[in-house]
Design a protein around this motif. Structure first.
Motif, short mmCIF file in Angstrom:
data_model
loop_
_atom_site.label_atom_id
_atom_site.label_comp_id
_atom_site.label_asym_id
_atom_site.label_seq_id
_atom_site.Cartn_x
_atom_site.Cartn_y
_atom_site.Cartn_z
N LYS A 1 0.83 -1.20 0.00
CA LYS A 1 0.00 0.00 0.00
C LYS A 1 0.87 1.26 0.00
CE LYS A 1 -3.66 1.48 2.73
NZ LYS A 1 -4.29 1.48 4.03
N ARG A 2 1.98 1.19 0.71
CA ARG A 2 2.82 2.38 0.89
C ARG A 2 3.85 2.55 -0.23
NH1 ARG A 2 3.05 4.67 6.14
NH2 ARG A 2 1.66 3.53 7.50
N PHE A 3 4.28 1.41 -0.77
CA PHE A 3 5.38 1.49 -1.72
C PHE A 3 5.05 2.33 -2.95
CE2 PHE A 3 9.47 0.47 -3.16
CZ PHE A 3 9.39 0.30 -4.53
N PRO A 4 3.85 2.19 -3.51
CA PRO A 4 3.55 3.03 -4.68
C PRO A 4 3.68 4.52 -4.39
CG PRO A 4 1.92 1.30 -4.47
CD PRO A 4 2.76 1.24 -3.25
N VAL A 5 3.41 4.94 -3.17
CA VAL A 5 3.52 6.36 -2.82
C VAL A 5 4.98 6.78 -2.87
CG1 VAL A 5 3.03 8.12 -1.09
CG2 VAL A 5 1.50 6.15 -1.33
N SER A 6 5.82 5.99 -2.20
CA SER A 6 7.26 6.30 -2.21
C SER A 6 7.82 6.15 -3.60
CB SER A 6 8.02 5.37 -1.26
OG SER A 6 7.62 5.58 0.06
N GLY A 7 7.36 5.10 -4.31
CA GLY A 7 7.85 4.87 -5.67
C GLY A 7 7.49 6.02 -6.58
N LEU B 1 9.05 10.60 -9.66
CA LEU B 1 8.80 12.00 -10.03
C LEU B 1 10.02 12.86 -9.72
CD1 LEU B 1 6.36 13.37 -11.24
CD2 LEU B 1 5.54 13.88 -8.96
N ALA B 2 10.60 12.62 -8.55
CA ALA B 2 11.79 13.38 -8.14
C ALA B 2 12.94 13.13 -9.12
CB ALA B 2 12.21 13.01 -6.72
N MET B 3 13.10 11.87 -9.53
CA MET B 3 14.19 11.55 -10.47
C MET B 3 13.95 12.18 -11.83
SD MET B 3 16.60 10.07 -9.05
CE MET B 3 17.49 9.87 -10.57
N GLY C 1 13.76 4.55 -0.08
CA GLY C 1 13.57 4.33 1.35
C GLY C 1 13.95 5.53 2.20
N GLY C 2 14.43 6.60 1.55
CA GLY C 2 15.00 7.68 2.35
C GLY C 2 14.25 8.98 2.35
N THR C 3 12.95 8.96 2.02
CA THR C 3 12.22 10.22 1.93
C THR C 3 11.33 10.46 3.14
OG1 THR C 3 10.50 9.07 0.70
CG2 THR C 3 12.21 10.22 -0.58
N VAL C 4 11.67 9.89 4.27
CA VAL C 4 10.79 9.92 5.42
C VAL C 4 10.48 11.36 5.87
CG1 VAL C 4 12.71 9.57 7.03
CG2 VAL C 4 10.42 9.07 7.76
N VAL C 5 11.46 12.23 5.82
CA VAL C 5 11.22 13.60 6.29
C VAL C 5 10.21 14.30 5.38
CG1 VAL C 5 12.26 15.84 6.76
CG2 VAL C 5 13.48 13.76 7.36
N LEU D 1 2.55 12.31 3.47
CA LEU D 1 2.44 11.25 2.47
C LEU D 1 2.69 9.90 3.15
CD1 LEU D 1 4.49 12.98 -0.36
CD2 LEU D 1 2.01 12.71 -0.27
N PRO D 2 1.78 8.95 2.95
CA PRO D 2 1.91 7.65 3.63
C PRO D 2 2.85 6.71 2.87
CG PRO D 2 -0.12 7.70 2.35
CD PRO D 2 0.55 9.02 2.12
#
Lengths: 316, 527
Positions: free
Chosen positions: A95-101, A106-108, A254-258, A265-266
């Motif tokens: 559920k969470r991975f698509p958000v981080s992905g 997008l950032a890349m 894995g490093g966008t927690v902040v 964003l979940p």
């Protein structure tokens, strides 16, 4: 090529095994466990009550047995149940991975759109005002923490425009426009920093290639600057740049927690942080294993693209 | 003035004068509809309120659940006034000091959700809920709320009789407190627990729960209070970051904000038109002393430690003067607090006396001690620890501070009790008696200091059994003095305010220290 890919995929197995042993051991070395955290705010943690909950979660079993049970399920695609919520760990990760992905991708993309042209321009106009400006900007973006940028963006948007990105993440499939509004700003903040590293690598690699004999030959043949730089130089400069991009992407996964916290964003970053705080062993192990797998696959993809940029590369 | 102008103005005035009372009345009448948006920081692990103490689960049940009795809330109620009023019980009586008889409302229904399917709420539900709490197999850490109950009887479908083991001044408050939601038997029989199901008799039904994103609650059309609630939808929005919450409040993406930081509170008051209130909190923080470990097993050493702290400086520096010097029984319990002057004198810094006590205890040249703390509770307590280190140095006590992560802190405090001093922030209680019983009675559920003082135990038991409010207040004040002068198992520091903000378009709303909102009476003008 096929053999190379197969070999790389097979190599994933021992690497993931090592990762699993490491994460299983390290997380258990830290004081405290999920049961103690359940009683964190209200006390009343009698030895009987603690033992009851530990028994229910299997934490009273020997470590080796716990590992064997967990690995036995993991190889079948079942990463176990979160010790904190009781929900399947994989379900939460998926559920969470698509958000981080999505955020990382997008950032890349933004980073590359910014970094590649500017890096090439700076190399082509070495020691000019443009070159100095690009270098200054890249150092600036490397120095400024992305979380500061994120906080400033949110704060000043609210002050100046009485607007902030909508709260409550929605998938791009449900509401693309709202999704873009939510992700664009954190992606820009993260992408700005990532672009600095790519920009600098692009510039230095392009400069090195531009000094090569075959490039001098191209100039001597009277080819236009755009052809020399983009067709002949850039493609050959891309291999280290692609490597950097692959590393950056792996880090962003894995490093966008902040940023996830600032922009609500979940993502996987927040899940990881919560799992560490809660000592949710199963969830944490699942996340690390999952992200490690993805990172290995991304690295494989990066390696495979080398051949496209440099046809001399053969996979054996 | 010309004739036309005069007529125009006269007509305008007449129309206005006619319409004004209508406009004034219309603005005061509750309007159906709208959405109430609340910022939340974290998810509860699941929905079983008897198995977890996560505060967010209280917010869920403040919407979907009810208690037998409840704490009254609304614009006419002070945020720290714990007035018990009917909820599922429409009335009750107390035939003697150990018996309470509750008469339930008739026709109240559980929500139309599986596995309860809208069944009527009856007395057996109350019995079931409390018995599940008390069952050791459940493992509920809040069962101490009901430990005084000897028997629960249900003589008929709408009557519940509690007989207590001994008189308890806070029993009614315990039933009204936010842990005392009602649980449906069918949920436990079907699933073994209520982790995945949040069903109650309350004004809202949980429509969707997206972890770490959003939760949506819809108005319960079958709620037992006619024409209530007014607001159609309640939405939770997960916002972890303070700056993001400030921005969300400024842009009216959230309607209320509890526990605003003072910094943000001052900023918002200057820049954003809304309603604001500050309330003295009974939340408290300070070092817990492990009284079984030398040299802290000597009461003189503990008293010296307390006398070393400069609380006045802490209030001035850490709270910018907006706070109070605290007592062992937090000054936030305003009805039982000592007069201000005495409260401050009780814990006033006295370096000379501290040194004298240490010398008498055999520590004339001071000693070293370790102090564990965590960043979990924010910079305020980390800064307080740093000030305390300096204060203690002045009397010869050298503190070695270890800042640990939260789980390590909790393990040391709650399980191993392997500490000399441990400093954090502690949960608020609705009643000072609960704090005293939990933290100071021998073997108390939260007695992390390890204090065992028969005289103190007797005083705490006496206040618990005293039902006369005035007498009980005097007893609590006596305990407060005793704790400060003789015990010092938990060293008080400062009491800070809790800051609240809410939007102007929210009507009939006032925050309250109990979890929840006056959700059945409030309404919103925003559409």
């Amino acid at each position: 090529m096929r053999e190379y890919v197969l070999k790389r995929i097979i190599l994933v197995v021992p690497i993931l095994f090592l990762v699993s042993v490491m994460v299983f051991s390290i997380v258990r070395l830290i004081p405290g466990d999920v049961v103690v955290m359940m009683f964190a705010e209200t006390g009343n943690a009698t030895p009987e009550r603690l033992a009851l909950f530990r028994r229910q979660l299997g934490l009273d079993r020997p470590a080796l047995e716990q590992y064997a049970v967990w690995m036995g399920r993991a190889v079948q695609g079942d990463l176990g149940d979160s010790m904190w919520t009781g929900r399947p760990a994989l379900e939460e990760i998926l559920k969470r991975f698509p958000v981080s992905g999505e955020l990382a991708l997008l950032a890349m993309v933004l980073a590359c759109v910014l970094a590649l042209p500017l890096g090439v321009l700076a190399a082509a106009r070495q020691d000019s005002a443009i070159d100095y400006a690009v270098r200054l900007v890249s150092v600036g973006m490397l120095s400024i923490p992305s979380f500061w940028i994120g906080t400033m963006v949110v704060t000043f948007l609210a002050i100046w425009f009485q607007w902030i990105p909508p709260i409550g993440y929605v998938s791009p499939l449900d509401d693309p426009w709202r999704n873009v509004q939510q992700l664009m700003l954190p992606a820009l903040a993260i992408g700005a920093r990532a672009s600095a590293a790519i920009m600098r690598m692009t510039r230095s690699q392009t400069l090195e290639i531009l000094r090569q004999n075959y490039v001098r030959t191209a100039w001597a043949k009277g080819l236009r600057e755009r052809v020399v730089v983009l067709k002949h130089a850039l493609k050959n400069a891309m291999i280290p740049v692609i490597t950097i991009m692959g590393n950056q992407f792996g880090y962003l996964l894995g490093g966008t927690v902040v940023m996830e916290i600032i922009f609500s964003l979940p993502g996987v970053g927040r899940l990881t942080l919560d799992s560490i705080i809660q000592r949710d062993y199963t969830q944490l192990q699942g996340i690390i294993l999952f992200v490690a797998t993805i990172s290995l696959l991304v690295n494989l993809l990066v390696d495979l693209t080398y051949a496209w940029f440099d046809p001399r590369i053969r996979y054996q | 003035m010309r004739r036309r102008q005069f007529l125009r103005q006269g007509v305008g005035f007449g129309v206005g004068a006619t319409l004004w009372p209508l406009g004034g009345r219309a603005a005061a009448q509750p309007r159906r509809g709208g959405t109430f948006r609340i910022p939340i920081i974290s998810d509860p692990p699941h929905f079983d309120f008897q198995l977890t103490q996560a505060y967010t689960i209280q917010y869920i049940y403040a919407l979907v659940g009810n208690r037998l009795v409840k704490i009254d809330k609304g614009p006419h109620i002070h945020p720290f006034e714990y007035k018990v009023v009917p909820d599922l019980a429409q009335s009750w009586e107390q035939p003697d000091d150990r018996t309470y008889v509750f008469h339930l409302r008739k026709g109240v229904r559980w929500q139309h959700l599986a596995p309860v399917h809208g069944r009527e709420f009856v007395a057996d539900d109350v019995k079931f809920t409390i018995e599940r709490y008390l069952n050791p197999e459940t493992g509920a850490s809040m069962r101490w709320l009901y430990k005084d109950i000897a028997t629960i009887e249900t003589p008929d479908k709408y009557t519940v009789r509690f007989r207590l083991k001994e008189p308890s001044a806070s029993f009614l408050l315990h039933l009204a407190w936010h842990y005392s939601w009602m649980m449906a038997r069918e949920v436990i029989e079907a699933h073994g627990n209520a982790r995945k199901v949040a069903v109650g008799t309350g004004p809202y039904i949980l429509e969707s729960y997206d972890r770490n994103v959003r939760a949506v609650f819809k108005r319960n059309p079958d709620y037992f209070e006619a024409n209530r609630p007014s607001i159609d939808t309640v939405e939770w929005l997960f916002i972890m970051d303070d700056a993001a919450r400030v921005a969300a409040f400024r842009t009216a993406q959230i309607d209320i904000w509890n526990s605003v930081r003072k910094l943000d509170f001052d900023l918002l008051q200057r820049t954003t038109k809304a309603q604001y209130e500050r309330v003295m909190d009974s939340n408290w923080g300070g070092p817990i002393v492990r009284v079984t470990k030398p040299p802290f097993n000597d009461a003189r050493v503990r008293r010296a430690l307390s006398l070393a702290l400069d609380r006045e400086a802490m209030v001035k520096v850490l709270l910018r003067g907006d706070g109070l010097i605290n007592n062992p029984v937090p000054v936030g319990f305003q009805t039982s607090a000592l007069p201000r002057a005495e409260a401050e004198a009780l814990v006033k810094r006295d370096v000379r006396e501290a040194r004298r006590l240490l010398a008498e205890a055999g520590h004339a040249s001071g000693f070293k001690a370790s102090l564990i703390t965590t960043k979990r509770y924010g910079d305020l307590y980390i800064d307080a620890v740093q000030m305390a280190v300096q204060h203690c140095k002045d009397v010869g006590i050298e503190l070695d501070v270890k800042v640990t992560d939260y789980a390590t802190f909790v393990k040391a405090k709650t399980e191993t009790k392997d500490f000399e001093l441990i400093w954090g922030s502690y949960t608020r209680y609705p009643d000072p008696g609960d704090l005293l019983e939990g933290h100071y009675v021998t073997g108390g559920g939260r007695n992390e200091s390890g204090i065992s003082d028969p005289k103190l135990d007797a005083m705490i038991l006496e206040q618990k059994r005293t039902l006369d409010t005035q007498k009980r207040t005097q007893l609590i004040q006596k305990i407060n003095r005793y704790l400060a002068q003789e015990v010092n198992a938990i060293i008080p520091t400062f009491a800070h305010y809790n800051y609240f903000a809410w939007q102007n378009y929210l009507r009939e709303y006032r925050p309250h220290m109990d979890y929840g909102w006056p959700i059945t009476t409030m309404w919103t003008e925003k559409r």
